[in-house]
Design a protein around this motif. Structure first.
Motif, PDB file in Angstrom:
ATOM      1  N   SER A 148       1.281 -28.372  11.764  1.00  0.00           N
ATOM      2  CA  SER A 148       0.563 -27.422  12.522  1.00  0.00           C
ATOM      3  C   SER A 148      -1.126 -27.784  12.134  1.00  0.00           C
ATOM      4  O   SER A 148      -1.816 -27.514  12.839  1.00  0.00           O
ATOM      5  CB  SER A 148       0.881 -25.872  11.995  1.00  0.00           C
ATOM      6  OG  SER A 148       2.052 -25.784  12.580  1.00  0.00           O
TER       7      SER A 148
ATOM      8  N   SER B 203      -7.150 -31.758  14.774  1.00  0.00           N
ATOM      9  CA  SER B 203      -7.211 -32.749  15.949  1.00  0.00           C
ATOM     10  C   SER B 203      -7.874 -31.900  17.077  1.00  0.00           C
ATOM     11  O   SER B 203      -8.756 -32.302  17.584  1.00  0.00           O
ATOM     12  CB  SER B 203      -5.927 -33.453  16.135  1.00  0.00           C
ATOM     13  OG  SER B 203      -5.456 -34.240  15.136  1.00  0.00           O
TER      14      SER B 203
ATOM     15  N   LYS C 249       0.804 -36.582  20.939  1.00  0.00           N
ATOM     16  CA  LYS C 249      -0.167 -35.833  20.310  1.00  0.00           C
ATOM     17  C   LYS C 249      -1.280 -35.466  21.290  1.00  0.00           C
ATOM     18  O   LYS C 249      -2.018 -34.449  21.358  1.00  0.00           O
ATOM     19  CB  LYS C 249      -0.881 -36.292  19.085  1.00  0.00           C
ATOM     20  CG  LYS C 249       0.151 -36.460  18.060  1.00  0.00           C
ATOM     21  CD  LYS C 249      -0.832 -37.281  16.502  1.00  0.00           C
ATOM     22  CE  LYS C 249       0.300 -37.380  15.635  1.00  0.00           C
ATOM     23  NZ  LYS C 249      -0.537 -38.126  14.662  1.00  0.00           N
TER      24      LYS C 249
ATOM     25  N   GLU D  58       3.125 -25.260  20.238  1.00  0.00           N
ATOM     26  CA  GLU D  58       4.262 -26.020  19.542  1.00  0.00           C
ATOM     27  C   GLU D  58       5.703 -25.654  20.155  1.00  0.00           C
ATOM     28  O   GLU D  58       6.506 -26.531  20.309  1.00  0.00           O
ATOM     29  CB  GLU D  58       4.297 -25.507  18.090  1.00  0.00           C
ATOM     30  CG  GLU D  58       3.213 -25.908  17.115  1.00  0.00           C
ATOM     31  CD  GLU D  58       3.078 -25.542  15.844  1.00  0.00           C
ATOM     32  OE1 GLU D  58       4.267 -24.647  15.450  1.00  0.00           O
ATOM     33  OE2 GLU D  58       2.043 -25.698  15.033  1.00  0.00           O
TER      34      GLU D  58
ATOM     35  N   SER E 207      -1.642 -22.387  17.428  1.00  0.00           N
ATOM     36  CA  SER E 207      -1.027 -23.420  17.642  1.00  0.00           C
ATOM     37  C   SER E 207       0.657 -23.237  18.074  1.00  0.00           C
ATOM     38  O   SER E 207       1.522 -23.996  18.598  1.00  0.00           O
ATOM     39  CB  SER E 207      -1.039 -24.674  16.907  1.00  0.00           C
ATOM     40  OG  SER E 207      -0.394 -24.438  15.688  1.00  0.00           O
TER      41      SER E 207
ATOM     42  N   ILE F  96       7.349 -28.941  19.264  1.00  0.00           N
ATOM     43  CA  ILE F  96       6.775 -29.668  18.008  1.00  0.00           C
ATOM     44  C   ILE F  96       6.956 -28.818  16.690  1.00  0.00           C
ATOM     45  O   ILE F  96       7.170 -27.732  16.624  1.00  0.00           O
ATOM     46  CB  ILE F  96       5.127 -29.502  18.183  1.00  0.00           C
ATOM     47  CG1 ILE F  96       4.883 -30.348  19.326  1.00  0.00           C
ATOM     48  CG2 ILE F  96       4.560 -30.113  16.862  1.00  0.00           C
ATOM     49  CD1 ILE F  96       3.190 -30.331  19.451  1.00  0.00           C
TER      50      ILE F  96
ATOM     51  N   TRP G  18       7.334 -34.680  18.943  1.00  0.00           N
ATOM     52  CA  TRP G  18       6.549 -35.059  18.102  1.00  0.00           C
ATOM     53  C   TRP G  18       6.476 -36.671  17.693  1.00  0.00           C
ATOM     54  O   TRP G  18       5.580 -37.045  16.829  1.00  0.00           O
ATOM     55  CB  TRP G  18       6.355 -34.054  16.759  1.00  0.00           C
ATOM     56  CG  TRP G  18       5.038 -34.481  15.900  1.00  0.00           C
ATOM     57  CD1 TRP G  18       5.188 -34.691  14.720  1.00  0.00           C
ATOM     58  CD2 TRP G  18       3.568 -34.052  16.345  1.00  0.00           C
ATOM     59  NE1 TRP G  18       3.992 -34.706  13.984  1.00  0.00           N
ATOM     60  CE2 TRP G  18       2.970 -34.052  15.133  1.00  0.00           C
ATOM     61  CE3 TRP G  18       3.064 -33.489  17.598  1.00  0.00           C
ATOM     62  CZ2 TRP G  18       1.649 -33.974  15.382  1.00  0.00           C
ATOM     63  CZ3 TRP G  18       1.538 -33.336  17.292  1.00  0.00           C
ATOM     64  CH2 TRP G  18       1.022 -33.458  16.259  1.00  0.00           C
TER      65      TRP G  18
ATOM     66  N   LEU H 259      -2.249 -30.887  13.973  1.00  0.00           N
ATOM     67  CA  LEU H 259      -2.389 -30.606  15.546  1.00  0.00           C
ATOM     68  C   LEU H 259      -3.810 -29.762  15.683  1.00  0.00           C
ATOM     69  O   LEU H 259      -4.330 -29.857  16.547  1.00  0.00           O
ATOM     70  CB  LEU H 259      -1.230 -29.747  15.798  1.00  0.00           C
ATOM     71  CG  LEU H 259      -1.366 -29.169  17.287  1.00  0.00           C
ATOM     72  CD1 LEU H 259      -1.559 -30.248  18.500  1.00  0.00           C
ATOM     73  CD2 LEU H 259      -0.046 -28.526  17.806  1.00  0.00           C
TER      74      LEU H 259
ATOM     75  N   VAL I  18      -2.490 -31.673  21.869  1.00  0.00           N
ATOM     76  CA  VAL I  18      -3.936 -31.399  21.225  1.00  0.00           C
ATOM     77  C   VAL I  18      -4.866 -30.896  22.544  1.00  0.00           C
ATOM     78  O   VAL I  18      -5.695 -30.131  22.212  1.00  0.00           O
ATOM     79  CB  VAL I  18      -4.446 -32.679  20.660  1.00  0.00           C
ATOM     80  CG1 VAL I  18      -6.017 -32.806  20.208  1.00  0.00           C
ATOM     81  CG2 VAL I  18      -3.776 -33.023  19.587  1.00  0.00           C
TER      82      VAL I  18
END
Length: 308
Positions: free
Chosen positions: A97, A103, A175, A252, A248, A257, A166, A100, A179
């Motif tokens: 997390s 980023s 990603k 996710e 997130s 993710i 992932w 992610l 992102v």
């Protein structure tokens, strides 16, 4: 500056206390329990389970016990993932997390500042209007709507990128979509903030003085105007970074993710009291930490803050 940081730190303690209390009470008062499954369990087994996790004690006693565990840094056992403690589950999921979220925040900061500065330098031109329209659309459309759209277009229809997962954690292709989905609303917010603050900074007397001294436009823009224009963005970064990490959770779930969001959603559905409370308290600490970091950055960029 030190006194300001200490005030903010000690001021955050009552906030965390309220978060802990409300989370504890809401989870305990919600109908159902962690052992209410479709499987028929004898009353003796049910009573043993309740006794083992101290759920048969009065609510106030459970609350005091939980506060004592938190004071020792122990979030308690997970009721549903019996082979793991809450601390172990957070330790497993949070790095994903965090990667992610950071980023997405880095992308939002770079792209948002670029768009905002570009719009300010081309004020009231078609390119500026395009930046404003993009910012408004990005704010209106949330991540949980953008994520399925990106998956459908680039993952399912065009097959350019993986639609979920992932990978091994090091593959860039997995990603990109999460992102981007997480960063778009923040790009829009930073673009609007930086555009407004840059327009205001460019109209300040010290900018006209810098031009009068013959300094190149690029030097005036990045050394003088940007430092003044970025202050509102820095103020936004603290809650935005914490929010993008905690937010997130939905992304996710959409992209499957293995972050902390998966544990949080499952725990909420299964009434895993300690895991839900542990994640909420942990994220509360993250918010406090990022706000303190922002206070430090603000003091570096604006020395007047350290003299207050």
């Amino acid at each position: 500056m030190l006194s300001i940081l200490l005030k903010r730190f000690f001021g955050a303690i009552p906030t965390l206390f309220v978060i802990i209390t409300l989370t504890f009470l809401m989870m305990r008062l919600t109908p159902g329990g962690p052992f209410d499954t479709g499987r028929v369990v004898s009353p003796e087994v049910q009573a043993n389970l309740m006794r083992a996790y101290h759920l048969d004690e009065p609510l106030f006693s459970q609350y005091l016990r939980y506060l004592g565990d938190l004071a020792r840094g122990d979030f308690g056992p997970s009721f549903t993932s019996k082979d793991f403690s809450v601390t172990q589950l957070i330790r497993q999921g949070f790095p994903v997390s965090l990667q992610l979220g950071l980023s997405a925040m880095a992308m939002a900061l770079v792209v948002g500042l670029g768009l905002g500065t570009f719009g300010a330098l081309h004020r009231n031109r078609p390119s500026d209007h395009a930046v404003i329209v993009f910012a408004m659309v990005g704010i209106i459309v949330p991540s949980f709507v953008m994520a399925p759209i990106l998956t459908l277009v680039f993952g399912v229809t065009l097959h350019w990128l993986p639609a979920g997962g992932w990978g091994d954690g090091h593959q860039l292709s997995y990603k990109i979509l999460p992102v981007v989905a997480l960063a778009l609303p923040r790009i829009s917010s930073i673009a609007r903030l930086s555009r407004s603050s840059m327009i205001e900074a460019l109209e300040q007397p010290f900018i006209r003085t810098a031009y009068a001294k013959g300094l190149p436009r690029r030097l005036v823009l990045f050394r003088h105007a940007m430092r003044a224009a970025i202050l509102p963005v820095v103020s936004y970064l603290g809650p935005a970074t914490a929010g993008i990490i905690t937010g997130s959770i939905v992304v996710e779930q959409v992209f499957s993710i293995p972050g902390i969001g998966r544990y949080f959603v499952d725990a909420a559905l299964n009434r895993d009291y300690t895991l839900v409370a542990g994640v909420v308290v942990f994220y509360g600490c993250i918010i406090v930490l990022f706000n303190l970091i922002v206070d430090i950055l603000y003091g570096v960029l604006d020395p007047r803050v350290s003299r207050r």
